[in-house]
Motif scaffolding. Structure first.
Motif, PDB file in Angstrom:
ATOM      1  N   THR A  76       0.822  -1.214   0.000  1.00  0.00           N
ATOM      2  CA  THR A  76       0.000   0.000   0.000  1.00  0.00           C
ATOM      3  C   THR A  76       0.854   1.260   0.000  1.00  0.00           C
ATOM      4  N   GLN A  77       1.806   1.327   0.918  1.00  0.00           N
ATOM      5  CA  GLN A  77       2.636   2.528   1.012  1.00  0.00           C
ATOM      6  C   GLN A  77       3.485   2.725  -0.241  1.00  0.00           C
ATOM      7  N   THR A  78       3.943   1.632  -0.828  1.00  0.00           N
ATOM      8  CA  THR A  78       4.733   1.738  -2.061  1.00  0.00           C
ATOM      9  C   THR A  78       3.894   2.320  -3.192  1.00  0.00           C
ATOM     10  N   ILE A  79       2.656   1.849  -3.306  1.00  0.00           N
ATOM     11  CA  ILE A  79       1.767   2.358  -4.357  1.00  0.00           C
ATOM     12  C   ILE A  79       1.454   3.831  -4.133  1.00  0.00           C
ATOM     13  N   GLU A  80       1.138   4.200  -2.900  1.00  0.00           N
ATOM     14  CA  GLU A  80       0.798   5.592  -2.608  1.00  0.00           C
ATOM     15  C   GLU A  80       1.976   6.521  -2.899  1.00  0.00           C
ATOM     16  N   GLN A  81       3.170   6.117  -2.519  1.00  0.00           N
ATOM     17  CA  GLN A  81       4.345   6.952  -2.773  1.00  0.00           C
ATOM     18  C   GLN A  81       4.627   7.075  -4.267  1.00  0.00           C
ATOM     19  N   GLN A  82       4.374   6.014  -5.003  1.00  0.00           N
ATOM     20  CA  GLN A  82       4.635   6.035  -6.437  1.00  0.00           C
ATOM     21  C   GLN A  82       3.646   6.931  -7.180  1.00  0.00           C
ATOM     22  N   LEU A  83       2.428   7.035  -6.658  1.00  0.00           N
ATOM     23  CA  LEU A  83       1.374   7.758  -7.369  1.00  0.00           C
ATOM     24  C   LEU A  83       1.153   9.181  -6.877  1.00  0.00           C
ATOM     25  N   GLN A  84       1.750   9.557  -5.762  1.00  0.00           N
ATOM     26  CA  GLN A  84       1.441  10.854  -5.165  1.00  0.00           C
ATOM     27  C   GLN A  84       1.894  12.042  -6.013  1.00  0.00           C
ATOM     28  N   SER A  85       2.806  11.823  -6.942  1.00  0.00           N
ATOM     29  CA  SER A  85       3.304  12.924  -7.770  1.00  0.00           C
ATOM     30  C   SER A  85       2.575  13.044  -9.108  1.00  0.00           C
ATOM     31  N   LEU A  86       1.512  12.281  -9.311  1.00  0.00           N
ATOM     32  CA  LEU A  86       0.780  12.348 -10.576  1.00  0.00           C
ATOM     33  C   LEU A  86       0.121  13.716 -10.743  1.00  0.00           C
ATOM     34  N   ALA A  87       0.119  14.208 -11.957  1.00  0.00           N
ATOM     35  CA  ALA A  87      -0.470  15.517 -12.239  1.00  0.00           C
ATOM     36  C   ALA A  87      -1.982  15.478 -12.034  1.00  0.00           C
ATOM     37  N   GLY A  88      -2.494  16.480 -11.328  1.00  0.00           N
ATOM     38  CA  GLY A  88      -3.932  16.598 -11.126  1.00  0.00           C
ATOM     39  C   GLY A  88      -4.495  15.762  -9.999  1.00  0.00           C
ATOM     40  N   LEU A  89      -3.649  15.019  -9.291  1.00  0.00           N
ATOM     41  CA  LEU A  89      -4.137  14.174  -8.201  1.00  0.00           C
ATOM     42  C   LEU A  89      -4.589  15.044  -7.036  1.00  0.00           C
ATOM     43  N   ASP A  90      -5.825  14.836  -6.594  1.00  0.00           N
ATOM     44  CA  ASP A  90      -6.405  15.669  -5.535  1.00  0.00           C
ATOM     45  C   ASP A  90      -6.475  14.948  -4.196  1.00  0.00           C
ATOM     46  N   ASP A  91      -6.807  13.659  -4.212  1.00  0.00           N
ATOM     47  CA  ASP A  91      -6.988  12.948  -2.947  1.00  0.00           C
ATOM     48  C   ASP A  91      -6.681  11.470  -3.147  1.00  0.00           C
ATOM     49  N   THR A  92      -6.102  10.854  -2.117  1.00  0.00           N
ATOM     50  CA  THR A  92      -5.768   9.431  -2.159  1.00  0.00           C
ATOM     51  C   THR A  92      -6.292   8.753  -0.904  1.00  0.00           C
ATOM     52  N   ARG A  93      -7.023   7.659  -1.093  1.00  0.00           N
ATOM     53  CA  ARG A  93      -7.530   6.883   0.033  1.00  0.00           C
ATOM     54  C   ARG A  93      -7.273   5.404  -0.239  1.00  0.00           C
ATOM     55  N   SER A  94      -6.998   4.663   0.815  1.00  0.00           N
ATOM     56  CA  SER A  94      -6.663   3.252   0.619  1.00  0.00           C
ATOM     57  C   SER A  94      -7.269   2.392   1.719  1.00  0.00           C
ATOM     58  N   SER A  95      -7.513   1.141   1.361  1.00  0.00           N
ATOM     59  CA  SER A  95      -7.957   0.119   2.311  1.00  0.00           C
ATOM     60  C   SER A  95      -7.071  -1.095   2.110  1.00  0.00           C
ATOM     61  N   THR A  96      -6.565  -1.631   3.217  1.00  0.00           N
ATOM     62  CA  THR A  96      -5.609  -2.731   3.137  1.00  0.00           C
ATOM     63  C   THR A  96      -6.160  -3.968   3.831  1.00  0.00           C
ATOM     64  N   TYR A  97      -6.005  -5.098   3.164  1.00  0.00           N
ATOM     65  CA  TYR A  97      -6.408  -6.388   3.710  1.00  0.00           C
ATOM     66  C   TYR A  97      -5.217  -7.337   3.598  1.00  0.00           C
ATOM     67  N   SER A  98      -5.379  -8.524   4.087  1.00  0.00           N
ATOM     68  CA  SER A  98      -4.297  -9.509   3.998  1.00  0.00           C
ATOM     69  C   SER A  98      -4.065  -9.877   2.536  1.00  0.00           C
ATOM     70  N   GLY A  99      -2.943  -9.432   1.992  1.00  0.00           N
ATOM     71  CA  GLY A  99      -2.599  -9.758   0.618  1.00  0.00           C
ATOM     72  C   GLY A  99      -3.305  -8.928  -0.434  1.00  0.00           C
ATOM     73  N   GLN A 100      -4.032  -7.903  -0.027  1.00  0.00           N
ATOM     74  CA  GLN A 100      -4.759  -7.089  -0.999  1.00  0.00           C
ATOM     75  C   GLN A 100      -4.853  -5.648  -0.526  1.00  0.00           C
ATOM     76  N   THR A 101      -4.776  -4.722  -1.473  1.00  0.00           N
ATOM     77  CA  THR A 101      -4.968  -3.312  -1.167  1.00  0.00           C
ATOM     78  C   THR A 101      -5.807  -2.664  -2.258  1.00  0.00           C
ATOM     79  N   VAL A 102      -6.655  -1.744  -1.846  1.00  0.00           N
ATOM     80  CA  VAL A 102      -7.495  -0.993  -2.774  1.00  0.00           C
ATOM     81  C   VAL A 102      -7.206   0.488  -2.559  1.00  0.00           C
ATOM     82  N   VAL A 103      -6.701   1.145  -3.586  1.00  0.00           N
ATOM     83  CA  VAL A 103      -6.332   2.555  -3.498  1.00  0.00           C
ATOM     84  C   VAL A 103      -7.237   3.351  -4.432  1.00  0.00           C
ATOM     85  N   SER A 104      -7.926   4.335  -3.873  1.00  0.00           N
ATOM     86  CA  SER A 104      -8.821   5.189  -4.649  1.00  0.00           C
ATOM     87  C   SER A 104      -8.150   6.535  -4.876  1.00  0.00           C
TER      88      SER A 104
END
Length: 274
Positions: A76-104
């Motif tokens: 989860t943290q790797t994905i969020e850090q990789q995507l936080q610099s995208l142009a136009g990104l306003d908000d990031t939210r995530s939910s983490t489970y065992s072996g799965q993550t959902v990032v909005s």
């Protein structure tokens, strides 16, 4: 003298007098305005929701990790850090489970949804994710909704046979229509009535129509497409398919068109009364 000049100027700028003196020009002006208004009204797009795009991309990633804490730290943290610099990104939210993550990922209003989705995919491909990680980036658009749905029935065909007919003959025909984003098949995980132990699990969906197991399909329109035009094209295509498939009945299950037509007629009636 000054008063006389003011009166002369006011007489020259008297719109009513000018309109009466040049009645033919006045009539032509209002006729042109009426025609332009009718043309503009007829070219309006009809949809259940306003044509406003709130660009949202949902990332669903899976990896063989046993605990939610490990998944959050390594994925989860790797994905969020990789995507936080995208142009136009306003908000990031995530939910983490065992072996799965959902990032909005919510982007600024007006941002192109397709380009944002591609940017997310490109960024994820460059990220250092845990081994055997799989992910998909799904774009979400409120206007890309099911415009019309049909149930597929037959007294002679089994559900498995109906699924095959839908996949090979019905869905490809509907999917190529203008304004159609995709066609979603429902009920393709329904057990075959003649073979209780068999099932099709390509997509785990179940569908029931009139309290019976059924196969159905939903037509998802593009966000910018006119709902009524898409529905009309689908209805025409279904009528043609019905003639080509006499052993199958394509039964209308749901449509947005009825509500939109009623709302449009109510608006027209209100304008006429006004």
């Amino acid at each position: 003298m000054v008063k006389s000049q003011h009166q002369t100027l006011r007489e020259r700028l008297n719109i009513s007098r000018f309109a009466i003196a040049h009645s033919w020009l006045t009539i032509c002006f209002w006729l042109a305005l009426t025609v332009a208004g009718l043309f503009a009204f007829s070219s309006l797009k009809y949809a259940l929701f306003p044509d406003i795009t709130f660009p949202v991309v949902v990332v669903n990633a899976q990896t063989p990790l046993e605990t939610a804490l490990e998944t959050e730290t390594q994925l989860t943290q790797t994905i969020e850090q990789q995507l936080q610099s995208l142009a136009g990104l306003d908000d990031t939210r995530s939910s983490t489970y065992s072996g799965q993550t959902v990032v909005s990922l919510a982007f600024d209003v007006g941002t192109n949804l397709e380009s944002s989705t591609e940017a997310v995919k490109t960024a994820l491909q460059k990220a250092e994710l845990p081994p055997e990680t799989t992910f998909e980036a799904i774009s979400v658009n409120l206007n890309e909704s099911a415009a019309i749905s049909y149930a597929i029935k037959s007294e002679e065909k089994t559900l498995s046979e109906l699924i095959q007919i839908a996949q090979e003959q019905i869905l490809p025909k509907i999917a190529e229509l203008p304004g159609v984003l995709k066609v979603r098949l429902l009920g393709d995980a329904t057990p075959d009535e003649d073979e209780p132990n068999s099932s099709i699990t390509a997509s785990p969906t179940l569908a029931r129509f009139n309290s019976e197991n059924a196969v159905a399909f939903q037509v998802i329109k593009r966000g910018a497409a006119n709902t009524l035009e898409v529905v009309s094209q689908v209805e025409a295509a279904v009528q043609q398919l019905q003639g080509d498939l006499p052993q199958v009945q394509l039964v209308l299950a749901e449509t947005q068109a009825d509500y939109i037509r009623e709302a449009t007629q109510a608006t027209i009636d209100a304008l006429l009364l006004a």
